[in-house]
Motif scaffolding. Structure first.
Motif, PDB file in Angstrom:
ATOM      1  N   HIS A   2       0.856  -1.198   0.000  1.00  0.00           N
ATOM      2  CA  HIS A   2       0.000   0.000   0.000  1.00  0.00           C
ATOM      3  C   HIS A   2       0.887   1.242   0.000  1.00  0.00           C
ATOM      4  O   HIS A   2       1.011   1.928   1.013  1.00  0.00           O
ATOM      5  CB  HIS A   2      -0.909   0.011   1.227  1.00  0.00           C
ATOM      6  CG  HIS A   2      -1.800  -1.191   1.346  1.00  0.00           C
ATOM      7  ND1 HIS A   2      -2.950  -1.334   0.611  1.00  0.00           N
ATOM      8  CD2 HIS A   2      -1.705  -2.308   2.106  1.00  0.00           C
ATOM      9  CE1 HIS A   2      -3.529  -2.493   0.914  1.00  0.00           C
ATOM     10  NE2 HIS A   2      -2.788  -3.109   1.818  1.00  0.00           N
ATOM     11  N   TYR A   3       1.523   1.531  -1.138  1.00  0.00           N
ATOM     12  CA  TYR A   3       2.397   2.707  -1.203  1.00  0.00           C
ATOM     13  C   TYR A   3       1.613   4.016  -1.308  1.00  0.00           C
ATOM     14  O   TYR A   3       2.202   5.092  -1.241  1.00  0.00           O
ATOM     15  CB  TYR A   3       3.413   2.569  -2.350  1.00  0.00           C
ATOM     16  CG  TYR A   3       4.502   1.586  -1.986  1.00  0.00           C
ATOM     17  CD1 TYR A   3       5.418   1.903  -0.986  1.00  0.00           C
ATOM     18  CD2 TYR A   3       4.566   0.324  -2.567  1.00  0.00           C
ATOM     19  CE1 TYR A   3       6.384   0.995  -0.594  1.00  0.00           C
ATOM     20  CE2 TYR A   3       5.528  -0.590  -2.184  1.00  0.00           C
ATOM     21  CZ  TYR A   3       6.430  -0.247  -1.202  1.00  0.00           C
ATOM     22  OH  TYR A   3       7.382  -1.150  -0.804  1.00  0.00           O
ATOM     23  N   ASP A   4       0.295   3.917  -1.450  1.00  0.00           N
ATOM     24  CA  ASP A   4      -0.537   5.119  -1.379  1.00  0.00           C
ATOM     25  C   ASP A   4      -0.710   5.577   0.076  1.00  0.00           C
ATOM     26  O   ASP A   4      -1.138   6.694   0.331  1.00  0.00           O
ATOM     27  CB  ASP A   4      -1.918   4.841  -1.990  1.00  0.00           C
ATOM     28  CG  ASP A   4      -2.581   3.626  -1.340  1.00  0.00           C
ATOM     29  OD1 ASP A   4      -2.092   2.491  -1.575  1.00  0.00           O
ATOM     30  OD2 ASP A   4      -3.552   3.803  -0.582  1.00  0.00           O
ATOM     31  N   ARG A  25       8.025   8.612  -0.570  1.00  0.00           N
ATOM     32  CA  ARG A  25       7.485   7.624  -1.514  1.00  0.00           C
ATOM     33  C   ARG A  25       8.334   7.499  -2.774  1.00  0.00           C
ATOM     34  O   ARG A  25       8.730   6.406  -3.173  1.00  0.00           O
ATOM     35  CB  ARG A  25       6.043   8.012  -1.860  1.00  0.00           C
ATOM     36  CG  ARG A  25       5.339   7.058  -2.823  1.00  0.00           C
ATOM     37  CD  ARG A  25       3.889   7.448  -3.009  1.00  0.00           C
ATOM     38  NE  ARG A  25       3.126   7.348  -1.777  1.00  0.00           N
ATOM     39  CZ  ARG A  25       2.691   8.379  -1.049  1.00  0.00           C
ATOM     40  NH1 ARG A  25       2.920   9.619  -1.460  1.00  0.00           N
ATOM     41  NH2 ARG A  25       2.025   8.189   0.067  1.00  0.00           N
ATOM     42  N   ASN A  66       0.285  -2.659  -6.155  1.00  0.00           N
ATOM     43  CA  ASN A  66      -0.251  -1.779  -5.126  1.00  0.00           C
ATOM     44  C   ASN A  66      -1.748  -2.065  -5.014  1.00  0.00           C
ATOM     45  O   ASN A  66      -2.459  -2.105  -6.012  1.00  0.00           O
ATOM     46  CB  ASN A  66      -0.013  -0.312  -5.481  1.00  0.00           C
ATOM     47  CG  ASN A  66      -0.073   0.566  -4.252  1.00  0.00           C
ATOM     48  OD1 ASN A  66       0.870   0.628  -3.470  1.00  0.00           O
ATOM     49  ND2 ASN A  66      -1.208   1.224  -4.031  1.00  0.00           N
ATOM     50  N   THR A 103      -3.910   4.393  -6.256  1.00  0.00           N
ATOM     51  CA  THR A 103      -3.274   3.220  -6.855  1.00  0.00           C
ATOM     52  C   THR A 103      -3.183   3.377  -8.368  1.00  0.00           C
ATOM     53  O   THR A 103      -2.132   3.135  -8.968  1.00  0.00           O
ATOM     54  CB  THR A 103      -4.070   1.939  -6.506  1.00  0.00           C
ATOM     55  OG1 THR A 103      -3.960   1.713  -5.090  1.00  0.00           O
ATOM     56  CG2 THR A 103      -3.553   0.722  -7.255  1.00  0.00           C
ATOM     57  N   VAL A 105       5.000  -0.713 -11.243  1.00  0.00           N
ATOM     58  CA  VAL A 105       3.890  -0.799 -10.281  1.00  0.00           C
ATOM     59  C   VAL A 105       2.592  -1.136 -11.021  1.00  0.00           C
ATOM     60  O   VAL A 105       2.197  -0.440 -11.957  1.00  0.00           O
ATOM     61  CB  VAL A 105       3.719   0.510  -9.482  1.00  0.00           C
ATOM     62  CG1 VAL A 105       2.479   0.432  -8.581  1.00  0.00           C
ATOM     63  CG2 VAL A 105       4.960   0.805  -8.637  1.00  0.00           C
ATOM     64  N   GLY A 127      -1.664  -2.491 -10.350  1.00  0.00           N
ATOM     65  CA  GLY A 127      -2.655  -2.122  -9.347  1.00  0.00           C
ATOM     66  C   GLY A 127      -3.774  -3.136  -9.186  1.00  0.00           C
ATOM     67  O   GLY A 127      -4.119  -3.880 -10.107  1.00  0.00           O
ATOM     68  N   CYS A 136       8.470  -2.270   4.044  1.00  0.00           N
ATOM     69  CA  CYS A 136       8.518  -1.963   2.613  1.00  0.00           C
ATOM     70  C   CYS A 136       9.005  -3.196   1.864  1.00  0.00           C
ATOM     71  O   CYS A 136       9.536  -4.127   2.467  1.00  0.00           O
ATOM     72  CB  CYS A 136       9.377  -0.742   2.320  1.00  0.00           C
ATOM     73  SG  CYS A 136      11.123  -1.079   2.308  1.00  0.00           S
TER      74      CYS A 136
END
Ligand code: NI
Length: 254
Positions: free
Chosen positions: A8-10, A18, A35, A46, A56, A58, A218
């Motif tokens: 969940h990099y959002d 980030r 993500n 995302t 990345v 989604g 991470c």
């Protein structure tokens, strides 16, 4: 190279660094990242991340803690993202009776509704299930989820349930918990399940593996997860990384 299947990099935990963090992923051996959306805002963020970073991908879906105010309009919005090339799954969807933020009937309704989205689009599902073992399996059987493909993310149930999910063609997502001293049940599942059914995932920013337990997680820390799985199964680290990568590529068609 490692395929990270759930992050969940959002999340606001990454607001300060980030970009810097994501730019270092390749040099740390992380090849691809999925993500995963959990709220409507998370889904929109995302989609934006998939546009910005080539590695990345989604998943779009609403976490059971967030389904209280969902509407059919929102489902239309989710559906509109599904035709994008880099949207590869519906998730995370499911049941959470641990936090128990929404009543069970509401959670079930939107779990089923979002599985319909997967049936409609042919995308696999990423299932979140916590303290809801029986209801999750019952609903998935009733909804013929064996006709779908997917992963039980952050797998936390018994070997017997693992067998049921694998029989339905589902993968098991394994992350930091497998490195915990009190992660005995997951270690048993990892020992039992063929490597062909496992996926590597962090759930970052949550659930960092030892020796970072309690810190922000991470994807780079997946090396610790892969090492632990290799030890449990008596195979090489490279075998774990390569096999789980192939599993993920097959499931998400990347
Ligand atoms: Ni998650």
């Amino acid at each position: 190279m490692i395929f990270e299947t759930h992050a969940h990099y959002d999340d606001e935990a990454f607001d300060k660094d980030r970009e810097k963090l994501l730019e270092t992923m390749h040099s740390h051996g992380i090849e691809k990242i999925i993500n995963v959306g959990a709220s409507l805002k998370g889904v929109r963020d995302t989609v934006a991340l998939t546009e910005r970073y080539p590695f990345v991908y989604g998943a779009v879906g609403i976490h059971p803690d967030e389904v209280g105010s969902l509407t059919e309009e929102d489902m239309k919005e989710l559906r509109s993202y599904c035709d994008r090339e880099k949207i590869v799954a519906i998730g995370e969807i499911g049941l959470d009776y641990y936090w128990d933020k929404e009543n069970h009937e509401t959670q079930k309704k939107w779990f089923v509704r979002q599985m319909d989205l997967a049936k409609e689009t042919g995308l696999p599902i990423i299932v979140h299930s916590r303290d809801a073992a029986k209801d999750t399996l019952d609903i998935m059987k009733a909804e013929r989820a064996d006709h779908l493909r997917g992963v039980i993310h952050c797998y936390s149930y018994s070997k017997e349930h693992a067998r049921e999910y694998m029989n339905m063609g589902y993968y098991l997502g394994v992350g930091g918990v497998v490195t915990f001293k009190n992660g005995k049940r997951l270690k048993e599942v990892v020992e039992y399940a063929p490597l062909d059914y496992l996926l590597l995932e962090t759930d970052a920013p949550y659930l960092a593996p030892e020796p970072y337990r309690g810190k922000r997680n991470c994807s780079v820390y997946l090396t610790y997860v892969a090492q632990t799985i290799a030890q449990i199964k008596g195979v090489s680290y490279e075998t774990v990384v390569e096999t789980t990568r192939k599993n993920a590529e097959k499931l998400f068609k990347i």
